[in-house]
Design an enzyme around this catalytic site. Sequence first.
Site, PDB file in Angstrom:
ATOM      1  N   HIS A 143       0.701  -1.025   0.026  1.00 54.45           N
ATOM      2  CA  HIS A 143      -0.213   0.323   0.422  1.00 54.45           C
ATOM      3  C   HIS A 143       0.885   1.540   0.104  1.00 54.45           C
ATOM      4  O   HIS A 143       0.333   2.269   1.044  1.00 54.45           O
ATOM      5  CB  HIS A 143      -1.074   0.162   1.537  1.00 54.45           C
ATOM      6  CG  HIS A 143      -2.142  -1.039   0.720  1.00 54.45           C
ATOM      7  ND1 HIS A 143      -2.159  -1.469   0.158  1.00 54.45           N
ATOM      8  CD2 HIS A 143      -2.689  -1.481   1.700  1.00 54.45           C
ATOM      9  CE1 HIS A 143      -3.139  -2.220   0.173  1.00 54.45           C
ATOM     10  NE2 HIS A 143      -3.617  -2.963   1.552  1.00 54.45           N
ATOM     11  N   HIS A 215      -9.648   2.185   0.513  1.00 56.92           N
ATOM     12  CA  HIS A 215      -9.859   1.292   1.525  1.00 56.92           C
ATOM     13  C   HIS A 215     -10.741   1.299   2.484  1.00 56.92           C
ATOM     14  O   HIS A 215     -10.402   0.311   3.685  1.00 56.92           O
ATOM     15  CB  HIS A 215      -7.816   1.020   1.739  1.00 56.92           C
ATOM     16  CG  HIS A 215      -7.799  -0.442   3.056  1.00 56.92           C
ATOM     17  ND1 HIS A 215      -8.284  -0.887   3.416  1.00 56.92           N
ATOM     18  CD2 HIS A 215      -6.557  -0.919   2.084  1.00 56.92           C
ATOM     19  CE1 HIS A 215      -7.629  -1.942   3.647  1.00 56.92           C
ATOM     20  NE2 HIS A 215      -6.581  -1.942   2.711  1.00 56.92           N
ATOM     21  N   GLU A 347     -11.645  -3.456  -2.594  1.00 56.75           N
ATOM     22  CA  GLU A 347     -10.022  -2.718  -3.819  1.00 56.75           C
ATOM     23  C   GLU A 347     -10.847  -2.771  -5.098  1.00 56.75           C
ATOM     24  O   GLU A 347     -10.165  -3.547  -5.337  1.00 56.75           O
ATOM     25  CB  GLU A 347      -9.327  -2.875  -2.951  1.00 56.75           C
ATOM     26  CG  GLU A 347      -9.134  -2.454  -0.884  1.00 56.75           C
ATOM     27  CD  GLU A 347      -8.006  -3.687  -0.794  1.00 56.75           C
ATOM     28  OE1 GLU A 347      -6.855  -2.904  -1.433  1.00 56.75           O
ATOM     29  OE2 GLU A 347      -8.080  -3.506  -0.109  1.00 56.75           O
TER      30      GLU A 347
END
Length: 383
Positions: A143, A215, A347
Amino acid sequence: MKKTGLYVMAALALQLAACNNSTEKEQKDGTAQLNAKPGIGEMPFGTFEGKPVTEYTLTNASGMQVGIINYGGAISKLITPDNKGKMGDVVFGFANLEGFQQKGNPYFGGLIGRFGNRIAKAGFTLDGKKYTLAANNGVNALHGGSKGYDKVYWTIEKQAGDSSLKLTYTSPDGEEGYPGTLKMEVIYTLTSANELKIDYSATTDKATPVNLTSHAYFNLSAGADSTILGHELMMNAAQYTPVDSTLIPTGKIEAVAGGPMDFNTAKPIGRDIDKITGGYDHNWVLTRSGTGLELAAKLVHPGSGRVMEVFTTEPGLQFYSGNFLDGTLSNTKGGVKYVWHGALCLETQHFPDSPNQPSFPNTILKPGETYHHTCVYKFSTQP
Ligand code: BGC
């Protein structure tokens, strides 16, 4: 005495007006408002790196609300009606900025980048040059690194029409090890059809991998069920990308073909989850007919009748079943304990580790090109 009372009332009225456009009735009993005043409210939410953090609340005519903060461009709340018209918050989040900033915040509601999901061994080679990233997930990068876009300050501007916010952030060349200055724009829109639309765009001055996503952690029961195991999920995907023990794709693309990964026909998430070591945390290869906005998933909470459909322009969908939630986060909204499988993420994205996987769809953005990605979370109810 009288004066104090008046001051209190005036302060309360101001607070209500600033917070959103809803009435006292909704605040007290949670009843849906059929004639809410659409618009954008603002509430102070703290200070980050010397800049004010504001929670902007988008409200539409049916009373649905979405909160967005400058820190991480995160979704702080998402209030939708159930099938009896009762409003409830369907995303996990924190009561204050300290909550969002705590170590171990698992990216609640945040904008994720420069590269969402994992990059194997925290590195990749591009045009013959090797780039090293922070290994913030075992040996891998996750991420966007130690300070991904969920931990930066996004500038927010209200857009004309009172239903959209424009968020901008420029990621400097070399930030978290990524090449090129990446200029980003994210538009959040709350439509009158109860859709939260997220439009991402980005440009760069050097070739760089880009994979932006959101997210948000959803639990459509809005607090009634402590886990999402009873939610029913459909994913429009005949294949997925199997992973190794560190959640890096092996490079193969496999058919879901009736097994525990098969969600082509809706099923309760808890039905087969025990057959998947660690729970669901995989990328599904969406069945697509083109490059436009197409249905990727449909999530139903039978108890409340809440339905969420996910549409995207992206080729993949990471379904993460909240496997690392363990009830230890502090400053949660309402002091609620966010437990194992308490919420899930859907996602929309490109496939994990794409920069090291030549057979996966391309994620390299070059100067002169524009990255585009649209994701829509559409809310409705069923009996
Ligand atoms: C990943 C999980 C990770 C989680 C962090 C998800 O997108 O797939 O593996 O633990 O983010 O909250």
